[in-house]
Design a protein around this motif. Sequence first.
Motif: not given
Length: 140
Positions: A26-27, A31, A42-43, A45, A76, A100, A105
């Motif tokens: 997703h991250n 990017a 939104r990153l 985790r 983010a 990002v 990642e």
Amino acid sequence: MVVDQIFTATRFGLEYERLRIEAASHNIAIANTPNQPGHPARLMRVSAPYAASFNAMLGETGHGVPSQPVMLATDAATREEHDPSDPAADKNGMVSYPRVDMVSEMSALMDASRAYEANVRAFNSLRSMALHALDVGGNA
């Protein structure tokens, strides 16, 4: 039974690593996607309810089996690029993107992929041992 607890620990590891792969994917995917005005990216985790040791997963330390790992969204940081031709540009021609760290990642993605593979091997080994034990017990 200890075998059931080992299966539970392995399933927990599989779920945790699958979520880590999803979060890193997703991250990486967002990017280069411009942020919407007023809505920061939104990153994702992954968090485990607590850092369980292997012995805790087996129930030897008095802790129960932890609940499932969860994916959490965090705001983010942003990076801005000058591109007045972009429809998402502000009045100054700046486009806001999520910041990002692609190296971390990609490293997380590779690490989670290898850990998932190791959990699959452990699960399959345990399953074949259990089936072999049933075969041995059936011939007695």
